[in-house]
Design a protein around this motif. Structure first.
Motif, PDB file in Angstrom:
ATOM      1  N   VAL A 250       0.842  -1.211   0.000  1.00 28.79           N
ATOM      2  CA  VAL A 250       0.000   0.000   0.000  1.00 28.79           C
ATOM      3  C   VAL A 250       0.870   1.252   0.000  1.00 28.79           C
ATOM      4  O   VAL A 250       0.654   2.184  -0.787  1.00 28.79           O
ATOM      5  CB  VAL A 250      -0.946  -0.002   1.237  1.00 28.79           C
ATOM      6  N   THR A 254       1.012   3.891  -3.030  1.00 30.18           N
ATOM      7  CA  THR A 254       0.467   5.211  -2.705  1.00 30.18           C
ATOM      8  C   THR A 254       1.505   6.305  -2.903  1.00 30.18           C
ATOM      9  O   THR A 254       1.219   7.360  -3.470  1.00 30.18           O
ATOM     10  CB  THR A 254      -0.021   5.240  -1.230  1.00 30.18           C
ATOM     11  N   GLU A 255       2.708   6.061  -2.410  1.00 34.39           N
ATOM     12  CA  GLU A 255       3.715   7.132  -2.504  1.00 34.39           C
ATOM     13  C   GLU A 255       4.115   7.400  -3.955  1.00 34.39           C
ATOM     14  O   GLU A 255       4.366   8.545  -4.338  1.00 34.39           O
ATOM     15  CB  GLU A 255       4.934   6.821  -1.627  1.00 34.39           C
ATOM     16  N   ALA A 258       1.248   9.308  -5.550  1.00 31.33           N
ATOM     17  CA  ALA A 258       1.249  10.679  -5.033  1.00 31.33           C
ATOM     18  C   ALA A 258       2.361  11.499  -5.679  1.00 31.33           C
ATOM     19  O   ALA A 258       2.162  12.658  -6.062  1.00 31.33           O
ATOM     20  CB  ALA A 258       1.424  10.656  -3.517  1.00 31.33           C
ATOM     21  N   GLU A 271       7.429  12.037  -2.138  1.00 29.34           N
ATOM     22  CA  GLU A 271       7.147  10.650  -1.748  1.00 29.34           C
ATOM     23  C   GLU A 271       7.753  10.271  -0.409  1.00 29.34           C
ATOM     24  O   GLU A 271       7.205   9.436   0.298  1.00 29.34           O
ATOM     25  CB  GLU A 271       7.567   9.669  -2.834  1.00 29.34           C
ATOM     26  N   VAL A 278       0.569   9.385   5.352  1.00 29.52           N
ATOM     27  CA  VAL A 278      -0.401   8.283   5.341  1.00 29.52           C
ATOM     28  C   VAL A 278      -0.348   7.542   6.681  1.00 29.52           C
ATOM     29  O   VAL A 278      -1.383   7.256   7.306  1.00 29.52           O
ATOM     30  CB  VAL A 278      -0.093   7.298   4.178  1.00 29.52           C
TER      31      VAL A 278
END
Lengths: 299, 442
Positions: A250, A254-255, A258, A271, A278
């Motif tokens: 995850v 996600t990073e 982003a 990142e 998060v």
């Protein structure tokens, strides 16, 4: 085959992130092993990763055959983990978690210094014989090395899961993790169990060190990979191996998403802190992480 | 009593000789080195080369006109606070010649202090670009090349590859930079160069330390650039090369800056680095008389500073040697004006401001083709160093260009504007040429 190039790109970013997340999880698992059985957040795990990779590559450079170097490094790392438990943590048993954390923080500096003192400060190349060149799957580039890393991580999680579930020692680990005093009361030998788990953490550090070392080169910066593992631990829970893997995936995806899609609006380079953002949100909503054991305390 | 009987004649002799100095003249170099920590490899190479050259001058020549060079090291681990602590600890030693921290962060933190001390701060190949303007920064010397010159040198090289200045029209260049003040220093100058040459520039940041770059290289793949300029440091460099390979971007289209040009940057990347090209102000290798002297007179006698002889002639070792040459020659030039003795920091500042080494003088120093030349003046503290480019063949660097001049005329007005703004902000009086010879002997 995807029609939209933009959608294909987004998928590629996410896949790249997932594969990066596997590498983060590899480091996080070492933390989880220690925390699960002793409640110690071992900040020295990154230094152990560095020490393992540096020891291995230095042996190989001294003409020790590959598998012999692996075996010798395994023994050294197992010995290091065992020695840490005996000389640092056992004398500090029953101290506060903060005391134990500070001890491992100090330990990380000692191990980093010792690694450089013994093996020197030069940057080394580590070739595991796995190609880094990409191949294309539906328009997405994937490197063989990343797939091998993912397979190794999957194998390691499977072995650890089987070990915890079906072996006598693994069950002892779980008993200690569930209730230390009850485990002692039924005759489990706490010292031996914790010594074994530190040894296992040393072995996990070797696996992570070899894979990260092959990617970065074996150099001091290897010890900084802990910074990638910390948000993974917060998200997945400090005591869950499955949580480390899921959270690694995850965080990785996600990073990267982003960085690509939010980064341009805030100047890029987000990142590194986005993963922590998060983790912070998760900490506020679910303090024990997605898979961590919920603590119930009565006053 | 026997001891005193022996000492009395000696003391009498010393009193009679009155005018002779109690100690030989010495010039002291305080070294803020970093031999452990994440940047130990470049630190040990650079400071090893610097010390080797000073040692060579002592062993081979008996010092600079008889003035022995001395030094001591303080470990900084490349951390600003430790660098400043070492500065505070060593600055009161007698005969301080100049500071050479090899760190942008430490250099920034020292500018006010060394200006007050009247001692020079050398930031070879790096540092704050506007310190080139000696009118505002009398004691700071970004010798050989400042970051703007570096950017201009890279673009001039790419233009030459494309058949001339017009060859870059319509091309796309990505600058992949380290997420630090060092990395961000050149953002405006690449924008300026893009306008001048007519190429499109996309600048992408890699967060420190740079051990994960998949997102950045996917962005690069989407941009489909003609070239990527790598402005990295430390672990960011090999990771950039391996991640480029994972994303199918050829190393031959990546051009590294001066802090992405060492063996430590390419060796960990293995085959991913083959064909990669990087800028340098000094060539690597052993085939220079000064390197032969260092090998024969130091390493063959067990006096070399590097523990691993295999690192002699590597990029950082040679940069340290060139840095040694520039520092020593500044002392020598200052001695010609002020005398062959221990000089003050301000007197050596004068030496740096007259540090003019023609290609002929560089040859006399045994460094022909190791570096080109330097021409420092009171208001130009960079000295218009030339750059060259080297390509990694998997085992060693091979020079692939002539010496190239950055576009100093284009850059100078920007540097002056920035320096003047700094002077206004700090209330600094802008120097004129008449101020140059006002020198403090203390």
């Amino acid at each position: 085959m995807m029609d939209s190039p933009e959608l294909l790109f987004a998928v590629e970013v996410a896949v790249g992130g997932l594969l990066s997340g596997v590498m983060y999880a590899l480091v996080a698992i070492g933390f989880v092993l220690i925390y699960k059985t002793s409640g110690v957040l071992n900040f020295a795990q990154g230094a152990m990763v560095l020490f393992a990779a540096l020891t291995f590559v230095s042996l190989v450079e001294r003409q020790v055959p590959f598998w012999a170097a692996i075996a010798v490094t395994l023994v050294i790392m197992a010995g290091l983990g065992f020695a840490i438990e005996r000389t640092v943590l056992r004398p500090l048993s029953n101290r506060s978690p903060m005391t134990l954390f500070m001890a491992t923080l100090g330990l990380s500096y000692v191990i980093e210094g010792a690694a450089q003192l013994i093996w020197g400060t030069q940057v080394h190349r580590l070739d595991l014989g796995v190609s880094n060149a990409p191949f294309e799957v539906g328009g997405i580039f994937i490197s063989t090395f990343d797939l091998v890393a993912a397979a190794i991580a999957a194998a390691m999680v499977s072995v650890l899961t089987l070990f915890f579930r079906y072996t006598r020692t693994g069950l002892s680990f779980r008993a200690v993790a569930d209730d230390t005093f009850a485990a002692i009361a039924v005759g489990l030998r706490l010292g031996r169990i914790q010594g074994t788990v530190w040894t296992a953490a040393g072995v996990v550090a070797l696996v992570a060190g070899l894979l990260w070392g092959a990617r970065l080169g074996v150099q001091f910066s290897l010890s900084l990979v802990v910074l990638k593992a910390l948000p993974v631990l917060v998200l997945g829970g400090f005591d869950s191996i499955v949580g480390a893997i899921v959270a690694g995936l995850v965080i990785g995806a996600t990073e990267k998403l982003a960085e690509v899609y939010l980064g341009p609006f805030v100047g890029g380079g987000i990142e590194s802190w986005f993963a922590y953002a998060v983790a912070l949100v998760v900490l506020l909503v679910r303090p024990s992480g997605l898979f961590g054991k919920k603590l119930v305390e009565r006053y | 009593m026997a001891f005193f009987k022996r000492m009395v004649p000696a003391l009498l002799a010393a009193a009679l000789l009155g005018g002779a100095p109690a100690l030989a003249d010495e010039q002291y170099f305080p070294l803020q080195s970093f031999r452990v920590g994440p940047y130990a490899a470049p630190g040990s190479g650079f400071f090893g080369g610097f010390i080797d050259y000073m040692n060579l001058i002592n062993v081979r020549d008996g010092g600079v006109n008889g003035v022995k060079l001395t030094w001591s090291e303080g470990e900084t681990e490349y951390e600003v606070e430790k660098g400043v602590e070492v500065y505070q600890r060593l600055k009161s030693n007698p005969g301080v010649a100049a500071w050479n921290p090899l760190s942008v962060g430490i250099a920034y933190a020292m500018i006010d202090g060394i200006t007050k001390d009247k001692t020079s701060l050398v930031t070879i190949d790096h540092g704050r670009t506007d310190t080139t303007d000696g009118r505002v920064f009398p004691y700071v010397f970004p010798l050989l090349m400042n970051p703007y010159s570096e950017s201009s040198g890279i673009i001039n090289y790419l233009a030459a590859k494309e058949g001339g200045p017009d060859g870059l029209k319509g091309k796309k260049i990505v600058v992949l930079y380290h997420g630090s003040p060092y990395g961000k220093e050149t953002i405006p100058i690449y924008d300026l160069l893009a306008r001048k040459f007519g190429f499109k520039v996309v600048q992408i940041e890699v967060p420190h330390p740079g051990n994960e770059q998949q997102a950045q290289w996917l962005q690069i793949r989407r941009e489909r650039p003609d070239y990527v300029v790598l402005r990295g440091w430390g672990v960011m460099n090999p990771v950039a090369l391996t991640t480029a390979q994972r994303n199918g971007f050829p190393a031959t289209k990546i051009i590294g800056n001066v802090w992405s040009n060492s063996e430590e940057d390419v060796l960990p990347a293995g085959e991913a680095a083959i064909g990669y090209t990087a800028l340098t102000t000094q060539a690597s290798g052993h085939d220079y008389p000064v390197l032969k002297d260092i090998t024969e007179q130091l390493y063959d006698k067990g006096l070399g500073n590097l523990s691993d002889r295999g690192r002699i002639g590597t990029v950082y070792h040679n940069l340290g040697i060139v840095n040694g040459i520039l520092n020593v020659e500044a002392v020598r030039i200052a001695q010609e004006k002020f005398g062959h003795r221990t000089l003050s920091g301000d007197e050596i500042r004068w030496g740096f401001e007259h540090l003019q080494l023609s290609p002929e003088r560089v040859k006399q120093l045994g460094a022909e083709n190791l570096f080109h030349s330097i021409n420092v003046t009171w208001d130009n503290h960079e000295g218009q160093g030339y750059v060259t480019f080297q390509q990694w063949d998997g085992k060693k660097w091979k020079v692939v260009s002539d010496w190239i001049a950055p576009d100093w005329a284009l850059l100078r007005p920007i540097i002056e504007k920035s320096a003047e703004a700094y002077a206004r902000e700090k209330g600094i009086k802008i120097r004129t040429e008449a101020d140059v010879d006002t020198v403090s002997a203390k």
